[in-house]
Write a protein that holds these residues in place. Sequence first.
Motif, PDB file in Angstrom:
ATOM      1  N   PRO A 109      14.995  -2.402  17.173  1.00 45.85           N
ATOM      2  CA  PRO A 109      15.561  -2.634  18.516  1.00 45.85           C
ATOM      3  C   PRO A 109      15.699  -1.347  19.340  1.00 45.85           C
ATOM      4  CG  PRO A 109      16.763  -3.905  16.893  1.00 45.85           C
ATOM      5  CD  PRO A 109      15.849  -2.986  16.131  1.00 45.85           C
ATOM      6  N   ALA A 110      16.130  -0.260  18.708  1.00 47.40           N
ATOM      7  CA  ALA A 110      16.282   1.005  19.434  1.00 47.40           C
ATOM      8  C   ALA A 110      14.928   1.546  19.884  1.00 47.40           C
ATOM      9  CB  ALA A 110      17.004   2.028  18.560  1.00 47.40           C
ATOM     10  N   LEU A 111      13.907   1.399  19.033  1.00 44.70           N
ATOM     11  CA  LEU A 111      12.568   1.870  19.412  1.00 44.70           C
ATOM     12  C   LEU A 111      12.015   1.083  20.596  1.00 44.70           C
ATOM     13  CD1 LEU A 111      11.039   2.381  15.868  1.00 44.70           C
ATOM     14  CD2 LEU A 111      11.657   4.157  17.515  1.00 44.70           C
ATOM     15  N   VAL A 112      12.233  -0.226  20.577  1.00 47.62           N
ATOM     16  CA  VAL A 112      11.760  -1.063  21.683  1.00 47.62           C
ATOM     17  C   VAL A 112      12.518  -0.718  22.964  1.00 47.62           C
ATOM     18  CG1 VAL A 112      11.586  -3.440  22.529  1.00 47.62           C
ATOM     19  CG2 VAL A 112      10.970  -2.908  20.170  1.00 47.62           C
ATOM     20  N   THR A 113      13.804  -0.487  22.858  1.00 43.86           N
ATOM     21  CA  THR A 113      14.603  -0.110  24.023  1.00 43.86           C
ATOM     22  C   THR A 113      14.122   1.212  24.604  1.00 43.86           C
ATOM     23  OG1 THR A 113      16.543  -1.286  23.191  1.00 43.86           O
ATOM     24  CG2 THR A 113      16.943   0.445  24.819  1.00 43.86           C
ATOM     25  N   ARG A 114      13.896   2.200  23.745  1.00 44.49           N
ATOM     26  CA  ARG A 114      13.404   3.507  24.236  1.00 44.49           C
ATOM     27  C   ARG A 114      12.043   3.376  24.903  1.00 44.49           C
ATOM     28  NH1 ARG A 114      14.822   8.621  20.495  1.00 44.49           N
ATOM     29  NH2 ARG A 114      16.890   8.865  21.374  1.00 44.49           N
ATOM     30  N   ALA A 115      11.181   2.566  24.332  1.00 43.97           N
ATOM     31  CA  ALA A 115       9.868   2.360  24.943  1.00 43.97           C
ATOM     32  C   ALA A 115      10.023   1.738  26.327  1.00 43.97           C
ATOM     33  CB  ALA A 115       9.004   1.468  24.048  1.00 43.97           C
ATOM     34  N   SER A 116      10.904   0.758  26.438  1.00 46.40           N
ATOM     35  CA  SER A 116      11.139   0.104  27.723  1.00 46.40           C
ATOM     36  C   SER A 116      11.690   1.087  28.749  1.00 46.40           C
ATOM     37  CB  SER A 116      12.105  -1.060  27.531  1.00 46.40           C
ATOM     38  OG  SER A 116      12.373  -1.685  28.753  1.00 46.40           O
ATOM     39  N   GLU A 117      12.614   1.939  28.303  1.00 42.14           N
ATOM     40  CA  GLU A 117      13.190   2.943  29.207  1.00 42.14           C
ATOM     41  C   GLU A 117      12.137   3.949  29.683  1.00 42.14           C
ATOM     42  OE1 GLU A 117      16.283   4.489  26.728  1.00 42.14           O
ATOM     43  OE2 GLU A 117      17.698   2.898  27.270  1.00 42.14           O
ATOM     44  N   ALA A 118      11.086   4.135  28.898  1.00 41.69           N
ATOM     45  CA  ALA A 118      10.003   5.053  29.274  1.00 41.69           C
ATOM     46  C   ALA A 118       8.879   4.307  29.994  1.00 41.69           C
ATOM     47  CB  ALA A 118       9.459   5.744  28.026  1.00 41.69           C
ATOM     48  N   ASP A 119       9.165   3.088  30.442  1.00 43.15           N
ATOM     49  CA  ASP A 119       8.196   2.232  31.133  1.00 43.15           C
ATOM     50  C   ASP A 119       6.955   1.948  30.287  1.00 43.15           C
ATOM     51  OD1 ASP A 119       9.714   1.824  33.446  1.00 43.15           O
ATOM     52  OD2 ASP A 119       9.048   3.736  34.294  1.00 43.15           O
ATOM     53  N   LEU A 120       7.164   1.812  28.977  1.00 48.52           N
ATOM     54  CA  LEU A 120       6.086   1.429  28.069  1.00 48.52           C
ATOM     55  C   LEU A 120       6.304  -0.019  27.656  1.00 48.52           C
ATOM     56  CD1 LEU A 120       6.101   4.596  25.794  1.00 48.52           C
ATOM     57  CD2 LEU A 120       4.499   4.071  27.641  1.00 48.52           C
ATOM     58  N   THR A 121       5.212  -0.727  27.446  1.00 48.05           N
ATOM     59  CA  THR A 121       5.294  -2.116  27.022  1.00 48.05           C
ATOM     60  C   THR A 121       4.931  -2.212  25.551  1.00 48.05           C
ATOM     61  OG1 THR A 121       4.656  -2.852  29.226  1.00 48.05           O
ATOM     62  CG2 THR A 121       4.421  -4.442  27.438  1.00 48.05           C
ATOM     63  N   VAL A 122       5.822  -2.774  24.787  1.00 48.30           N
ATOM     64  CA  VAL A 122       5.556  -3.006  23.366  1.00 48.30           C
ATOM     65  C   VAL A 122       4.923  -4.384  23.261  1.00 48.30           C
ATOM     66  CG1 VAL A 122       6.576  -3.266  21.078  1.00 48.30           C
ATOM     67  CG2 VAL A 122       7.496  -1.566  22.658  1.00 48.30           C
ATOM     68  N   THR A 123       3.716  -4.434  22.724  1.00 49.30           N
ATOM     69  CA  THR A 123       3.022  -5.723  22.614  1.00 49.30           C
ATOM     70  C   THR A 123       3.096  -6.315  21.217  1.00 49.30           C
ATOM     71  OG1 THR A 123       0.937  -4.606  22.160  1.00 49.30           O
ATOM     72  CG2 THR A 123       1.410  -5.150  24.465  1.00 49.30           C
ATOM     73  N   SER A 124       3.447  -5.485  20.236  1.00 50.76           N
ATOM     74  CA  SER A 124       3.511  -6.003  18.873  1.00 50.76           C
ATOM     75  C   SER A 124       4.358  -5.081  18.005  1.00 50.76           C
ATOM     76  CB  SER A 124       2.103  -6.099  18.294  1.00 50.76           C
ATOM     77  OG  SER A 124       2.143  -6.535  16.953  1.00 50.76           O
ATOM     78  N   VAL A 125       5.122  -5.685  17.126  1.00 53.57           N
ATOM     79  CA  VAL A 125       5.910  -4.932  16.156  1.00 53.57           C
ATOM     80  C   VAL A 125       5.776  -5.661  14.824  1.00 53.57           C
ATOM     81  CG1 VAL A 125       8.224  -4.206  15.459  1.00 53.57           C
ATOM     82  CG2 VAL A 125       7.592  -4.144  17.866  1.00 53.57           C
ATOM     83  N   ALA A 126       5.528  -4.908  13.768  1.00 51.97           N
ATOM     84  CA  ALA A 126       5.443  -5.517  12.436  1.00 51.97           C
ATOM     85  C   ALA A 126       6.304  -4.705  11.482  1.00 51.97           C
ATOM     86  CB  ALA A 126       4.001  -5.532  11.957  1.00 51.97           C
ATOM     87  N   LEU A 127       6.993  -5.396  10.627  1.00 47.34           N
ATOM     88  CA  LEU A 127       7.837  -4.750   9.628  1.00 47.34           C
ATOM     89  C   LEU A 127       7.348  -5.208   8.271  1.00 47.34           C
ATOM     90  CD1 LEU A 127      10.429  -3.110   8.953  1.00 47.34           C
ATOM     91  CD2 LEU A 127      11.649  -5.285   9.028  1.00 47.34           C
ATOM     92  N   GLN A 128       7.075  -4.262   7.396  1.00 53.52           N
ATOM     93  CA  GLN A 128       6.636  -4.650   6.064  1.00 53.52           C
ATOM     94  C   GLN A 128       7.241  -3.744   5.008  1.00 53.52           C
ATOM     95  OE1 GLN A 128       2.384  -4.231   6.609  1.00 53.52           O
ATOM     96  NE2 GLN A 128       2.369  -2.345   5.420  1.00 53.52           N
ATOM     97  N   THR A 129       7.445  -4.301   3.851  1.00 57.70           N
ATOM     98  CA  THR A 129       7.923  -3.534   2.709  1.00 57.70           C
ATOM     99  C   THR A 129       6.724  -2.799   2.123  1.00 57.70           C
ATOM    100  OG1 THR A 129       9.571  -5.231   2.271  1.00 57.70           O
ATOM    101  CG2 THR A 129       9.078  -3.711   0.468  1.00 57.70           C
ATOM    102  N   PRO A 130       6.861  -1.527   1.826  1.00 58.32           N
ATOM    103  CA  PRO A 130       5.709  -0.792   1.304  1.00 58.32           C
ATOM    104  C   PRO A 130       5.261  -1.320  -0.058  1.00 58.32           C
ATOM    105  CG  PRO A 130       7.682   0.588   1.279  1.00 58.32           C
ATOM    106  CD  PRO A 130       8.047  -0.697   1.948  1.00 58.32           C
ATOM    107  N   SER A 131       3.950  -1.317  -0.246  1.00 61.28           N
ATOM    108  CA  SER A 131       3.379  -1.734  -1.524  1.00 61.28           C
ATOM    109  C   SER A 131       3.440  -0.573  -2.511  1.00 61.28           C
ATOM    110  CB  SER A 131       1.918  -2.139  -1.330  1.00 61.28           C
ATOM    111  OG  SER A 131       1.162  -0.996  -0.939  1.00 61.28           O
ATOM    112  N   LEU A 132       3.195  -0.866  -3.759  1.00 59.22           N
ATOM    113  CA  LEU A 132       3.134   0.182  -4.768  1.00 59.22           C
ATOM    114  C   LEU A 132       2.056   1.201  -4.396  1.00 59.22           C
ATOM    115  CD1 LEU A 132       3.963   1.412  -7.467  1.00 59.22           C
ATOM    116  CD2 LEU A 132       2.367  -0.155  -8.580  1.00 59.22           C
TER     117      LEU A 132
END
Length: 62
Positions: free
Chosen positions: A11-34
């Motif tokens: 959420p903080a990263l998306v907010t900062r991007a918005s404040e910098a007039d950047l559009t976030v089109t995709s966000v993915a969160l994944q647990t790292p593999s071995l």
Amino acid sequence: MTVTEGQTRIPALVTRASEADLTVTSVALQTPSLEAVFLAHTGRTIAENGPPPTTPEVVMEQ
């Protein structure tokens, strides 16, 4: 990008991007593999390590 506790930081990263007039089109969160953890710690993939060394056969004569 790799961060700790990503689920709370997105959420903080998306907010900062918005404040910098950047559009976030995709966000993915994944647990790292071995494989990803091994690569991060060694700089090589598991496959690059090759097969485990073989133990020479020892023959004992009586």
